[in-house]
Design a protein around this motif. Structure first.
Motif, mmCIF file in Angstrom:
data_model
loop_
_atom_site.group_PDB
_atom_site.id
_atom_site.type_symbol
_atom_site.label_atom_id
_atom_site.label_comp_id
_atom_site.label_asym_id
_atom_site.label_seq_id
_atom_site.Cartn_x
_atom_site.Cartn_y
_atom_site.Cartn_z
ATOM 1 N N GLN A 19 -47.463 -24.386 -28.934
ATOM 2 C CA GLN A 19 -48.324 -23.366 -29.633
ATOM 3 C C GLN A 19 -49.789 -23.726 -29.107
ATOM 4 N N LYS A 20 -50.212 -24.973 -28.450
ATOM 5 C CA LYS A 20 -51.316 -25.048 -27.891
ATOM 6 C C LYS A 20 -51.704 -24.561 -26.714
ATOM 7 N N PRO A 21 -52.541 -23.720 -26.264
ATOM 8 C CA PRO A 21 -52.821 -23.171 -25.068
ATOM 9 C C PRO A 21 -53.492 -24.198 -24.055
ATOM 10 N N ASN A 46 -45.274 -22.036 -39.978
ATOM 11 C CA ASN A 46 -45.617 -20.634 -40.152
ATOM 12 C C ASN A 46 -46.198 -20.248 -38.916
ATOM 13 N N GLN A 47 -45.952 -21.018 -37.815
ATOM 14 C CA GLN A 47 -46.742 -20.639 -36.462
ATOM 15 C C GLN A 47 -45.459 -20.525 -35.644
ATOM 16 N N ASP A 49 -43.034 -18.460 -34.680
ATOM 17 C CA ASP A 49 -43.040 -17.016 -34.139
ATOM 18 C C ASP A 49 -44.164 -16.908 -33.081
ATOM 19 N N ILE A 50 -45.259 -17.117 -33.252
ATOM 20 C CA ILE A 50 -46.220 -17.162 -32.434
ATOM 21 C C ILE A 50 -46.132 -17.940 -31.203
ATOM 22 N N ARG A 52 -43.675 -19.096 -29.859
ATOM 23 C CA ARG A 52 -42.616 -18.348 -28.876
ATOM 24 C C ARG A 52 -43.280 -17.596 -27.793
ATOM 25 N N PHE A 53 -44.097 -16.880 -28.480
ATOM 26 C CA PHE A 53 -44.909 -15.900 -27.386
ATOM 27 C C PHE A 53 -45.944 -16.763 -26.597
ATOM 28 N N SER A 54 -46.339 -17.546 -26.818
ATOM 29 C CA SER A 54 -47.239 -18.722 -25.948
ATOM 30 C C SER A 54 -46.451 -19.388 -25.205
ATOM 31 N N GLU A 83 -33.521 -17.406 -31.569
ATOM 32 C CA GLU A 83 -34.451 -16.802 -30.960
ATOM 33 C C GLU A 83 -35.232 -17.583 -29.780
#
Lengths: 256, 100
Positions: A19-21, A46-47, A49-50, A52-54, A83
């Motif tokens: 999750q951490k770019p 709560n993160q 879902d986000i 996965r995009f990252s 997922e």
């Protein structure tokens, strides 16, 4: 698709929060053997879902310069892992790691074997027949041979002949391999003494007999490692094991 | 894709960006608002990446607010997509590699 790097060295693994770019953009500068991009514990509930995009875009875009990219997905007891796998596969990671794999399904059920020394007593018996009686051999048992003497072997034949003579039926023969030396077993397959075979491979007359449909039950072929695993996981339960060994003490410790 | 509610994705940490998506009246198009530490160097690039991403997702009539702290293109993409899918209320069966 077979990964040629499957058995590569993995001395160092760098765990990164997917999750951490700031973490996932340049970890290859440390050149670890594997980069573990984590979707599990490192990512807040709560993160997920986000994250996965990252992860997806990092895998697609960033050149990890030869570092193996491993994705640690969420546990199989959650509703997130499907997922996670879709995302990791579409992104093109090298490997997927499943966390918490100590669930019941993969738990070890085979016994842990310890040597038992006793110089006072002897377990020697006069022949195979007596050994079979002491082991209470009966119908439907799984008889294992590991490891016998391949194409120069007589152990499997001697034991099976004795079992045949005793009139025991429905035997599952679990041998490390069966070759031409074991051709005399074919009549036993035909008359139902042996109804299942588990081995790493069969050749000669036994192979022909199986191909001709003479074996009543199943013929299961496993790799040698797969055979060990089948015993450890309880998929195969060995009732009696016959072992060909160059040296052995009176109490049965084959420490050749 | 239809935006049902407003949603946020990302943080204000370095190398990251925070994307807020809000639905607006139909026919407005895309309203873009950017605040970045590198707006003078990469303002147009960030705008371009955002617009491309939104076009791929087939979204219009939204307000996008980005507070950028030096995110790479792939991060901006990820955050925009994350925010859009959150705003659309879709958490599963995301078309990985399809619309992205």
């Amino acid at each position: 698709m077979i990964n040629p790097n499957k058995k590569r060295l993995r001395r160092s693994m760098m765990f990164l929060n997917a999750q951490k770019p700031s973490l996932i953009k340049d970890p290859y500068i440390y050149q670890p053997d594997s980069l573990m991009l984590d979707l599990e514990d490192a990512v807040a509930e709560n993160q997920k879902d986000i994250a996965r995009f990252s992860l997806f875009h990092a895998l697609r875009t960033i050149d990890y310069r030869g570092c193996e990219t491993v994705v640690r997905i969420n546990g199989l007891d959650t509703d997130l892992w499907r997922e996670d796998i879709r995302c990791a596969v579409a992104g093109g990671c090298d490997s997927i790691r499943i966390p918490k794999t100590e669930s019941g399904k993969v738990q070890k059920v085979g016994p842990t074997i310890k040597p038992l020394m006793n110089n006072e007593e002897s377990k020697l018996v006069k022949d195979i027949h007596e050994a079979l009686i002491k082991c209470e051999a009966h119908d439907g048992m799984t008889i294992s041979f590991h490891h016998h003497f391949r194409e120069g072997d007589l152990i499997v034949n001697m034991v099976m002949e004795e079992i045949h003579k005793m009139g025991i039926k429905n035997i599952t023969l679990s041998a490390s391999s069966l070759g031409k030396a074991h051709d005399p077993l074919v009549p036993m397959i035909e008359d139902g003494t042996i109804t299942n075979i588990e081995s790493s491979g069969v050749r000669g007359k036994i192979g022909e007999a199986i191909s001709a449909g003479k074996l009543k039950g199943l013929a299961i072929m496993r790799s040698h490692g797969g055979r060990v695993r089948a015993i450890v996981t309880g998929e195969t339960h060995v009732d009696i094991a016959f072992i060909g060994t160059p040296t052995c003490d009176d109490y049965g410790n084959c420490r050749g | 894709m239809r935006i049902k509610k407003s949603a946020v994705a990302g943080t204000l940490e370095s190398s990251d960006c925070m994307v807020t998506i809000e639905p607006v009246e139909k026919g407005t198009g895309i309203v873009f608002d950017l605040d970045s530490t590198v707006i003078r160097q990469y303002g147009y690039q960030i705008r371009k990446v955002t617009m491309e991403t939104l076009e791929n997702l087939d979204v219009s009539d939204i307000k996008v607010t980005i507070v950028d702290k030096g995110a790479l293109d792939c991060t901006i993409k990820a955050r925009v997509e994350g925010a859009v899918y959150r705003a659309a209320g879709q958490k599963q069966n995301i078309p990985w590699g399809g619309m992205m």
